[in-house]
Write a protein that holds these residues in place. Structure first.
Motif, short mmCIF file in Angstrom:
data_model
loop_
_atom_site.label_atom_id
_atom_site.label_comp_id
_atom_site.label_asym_id
_atom_site.label_seq_id
_atom_site.Cartn_x
_atom_site.Cartn_y
_atom_site.Cartn_z
N GLY A 153 0.88 -1.06 -0.06
CA GLY A 153 0.01 -0.07 0.22
C GLY A 153 0.76 1.23 -0.03
O GLY A 153 0.36 2.34 -0.08
N ALA A 172 3.60 3.62 -1.87
CA ALA A 172 4.32 4.05 -3.27
C ALA A 172 5.47 4.19 -2.92
O ALA A 172 5.80 5.18 -2.12
CB ALA A 172 3.47 5.15 -4.01
N TYR A 188 3.58 14.20 -3.60
CA TYR A 188 4.38 15.38 -3.68
C TYR A 188 4.72 15.74 -4.98
O TYR A 188 4.47 15.10 -5.96
CB TYR A 188 5.71 15.10 -2.71
N MET A 219 1.45 6.54 5.78
CA MET A 219 2.89 6.32 5.95
C MET A 219 3.53 7.27 4.89
O MET A 219 3.14 7.37 3.82
CB MET A 219 3.23 4.84 5.65
N LEU A 249 13.75 11.51 -2.33
CA LEU A 249 12.58 11.11 -2.84
C LEU A 249 11.53 10.95 -1.45
O LEU A 249 12.00 10.83 -0.40
CB LEU A 249 12.53 9.53 -3.44
N ASP A 254 8.81 7.98 -0.09
CA ASP A 254 7.78 7.00 -0.01
C ASP A 254 6.50 7.46 0.43
O ASP A 254 6.38 8.16 1.67
CB ASP A 254 8.46 5.85 0.58
N HIS A 255 5.33 6.98 -0.05
CA HIS A 255 4.06 7.45 0.80
C HIS A 255 2.82 6.41 0.40
O HIS A 255 3.08 5.74 -0.59
CB HIS A 255 3.78 8.78 0.42
N SER A 256 2.04 6.40 1.28
CA SER A 256 1.00 5.71 0.98
C SER A 256 0.04 5.93 -0.18
O SER A 256 -0.04 7.25 -0.36
CB SER A 256 -0.07 5.56 2.38
N ALA A 257 -0.15 5.03 -0.89
CA ALA A 257 -0.79 5.17 -2.17
C ALA A 257 -2.14 5.37 -2.20
O ALA A 257 -3.05 5.43 -3.23
CB ALA A 257 -0.36 4.14 -3.39
N GLY A 258 -3.13 5.16 -1.02
CA GLY A 258 -4.54 5.18 -1.03
C GLY A 258 -5.17 6.34 -1.41
O GLY A 258 -4.68 7.45 -0.87
#
Lengths: 151, 215
Positions: free
Chosen positions: A80, A82, B84, B160, B174, B176-180
């Protein structure tokens, strides 16, 4: 740009000036660069590479006169989240292909030399591990979901 | 061998009937309980919470400089996405999908807003966000704030995000991040979440179902 970076870029550009023998062992299809919002310092480039030989072909680096730096990156969704990670090289499998497409492998194009908009064409130089350099002309496109034009 | 040669003796029929009757009654009761509790929202691609979750107080700023807090989420539906502007692949792709969702829901009577919350407040100023989000759709909203302000929202939503050094480019990093994709209802509560891969058709169709079931 730092002197070292400039030297590397100059070297990479130079290697493509030396004419390579006509070579169709690596075919490039559907290259394009995603038009970015005004002022963007990072753009993404996509293309499909097809290897017609019976041995894997490796792309060690990509450069472009239109950008200060080009990196090969891969986006992935893991649990979940990216994530985007630099990739040191791209391997095109023997008699196979690899697609650089939204949400997966892509070219991370850093700091455009001048603003780019739809209709512009950008030269990309793919540096193969065997020393051959492949020149690609990629159009800048304003693309939306499922690669369809938005107008 | 004749497999029907051993019929149940009459004395065993009664317990079987009782078990069957109890099972039937339980089944009917369970079906009714389920149907009564569950609004007609079937087959969703989204994960919808049985009870929408209230949000703790948070305070951020939108790309026009207005306060973006709990009150800004009330009175309309909001799709929240975290990302972002220095993200050239996933974030533009998601915003393109959201632009398509926005088009599909244009005939809808319920007001819907689309919000990109920056997980990179260090580089994402309101001005930077304004250029970015309005490129995809002039009605899209970009939200940023202090690191702590962003954390007030992301922590409670389970989002996250983490800065990662870009080995090949030391000057940049970079995230990273939750894609929901999160859906907030007009009461300002966390209603549902869509997980990638995001499809504009599925999001629009799910939204219509959830809108119908919303009280």
């Amino acid at each position: 740009m730092k002197p070292a970076g400039f030297f590397i870029t100059a070297f990479l550009l130079l290697c493509c000036v030396i004419p390579a023998q006509a070579d169709d062992t690596l075919q490039v299809s559907d290259p394009w660069i995603r038009e970015a919002p005004p002022g963007a310092t990072v753009l993404a480039g996509y293309l499909t590479l097809t290897n017609t030989t019976s041995a894997p072909l490796v792309i060690e680096a990509v450069s472009s006169p239109a950008f200060e730096a080009v990196e090969i990156h891969r986006s992935q969704v893991v649990d979940g989240v990216a994530r985007m990670q630099p990739v040191s090289e791209l391997t095109v499998p023997a008699t196979g292909n690899i697609s650089l497409a939204p949400g997966g492998y892509h070219l991370m194009l850093l700091r455009p030399v001048r603003p780019l908009t739809e209709g512009d064409n950008v030269i990309l130089l793919l540096h193969r591990a065997d020393g051959i350099c492949v020149t690609v002309t990629a159009p800048v496109l304003r693309m939306t979901e499922s690669s369809s034009h938005q107008h | 061998m004749d497999t029907n040669s051993n019929p149940n003796p009459p004395v065993r029929i009664l317990p079987t009937l009782i078990i069957a009757a109890v099972a039937l009654a339980t089944g009917i009761w369970a079906a009714q309980a389920l149907l009564n509790n569950k609004p007609p929202v079937d087959e969703l691609a989204a994960t919808r919470f049985p009870v929408a979750r209230q949000l703790e107080p948070f305070s951020l700023v939108d790309h026009q400089g207005n306060t973006f807090d709990n009150a800004a989420l009330r009175g309309h539906w909001s799709f929240l996405f975290f990302g972002y502007t220095h993200c050239p692949d996933v974030c533009p792709t998601t915003l393109s999908v959201l632009n398509s969702v926005s088009g599909k829901l244009a005939d809808n009577n319920a007001p819907v807003r689309f919000v990109l919350v920056s997980v990179d407040p260090q580089r994402d100023t309101p001005e930077q966000l304004a250029r970015f989000v309005t490129y995809f759709n002039s009605d899209f909203i970009g939200v940023t704030g202090s690191e702590e302000g962003i954390a007030q929202l992301t922590r409670q939503l389970g989002i996250m995000h983490m800065q990662v050094a870009d080995e090949s480019s030391p000057d940049s990093y970079l995230v990273d991040h939750s894609a929901g994709l999160l859906l907030i209802d007009p009461k300002g509560n966390y209603h549902a979440v869509f997980t990638p891969p995001l499809s504009a058709d599925a999001i629009a169709s799910d939204f219509r179902k959830m809108l119908k079931a919303f009280r």
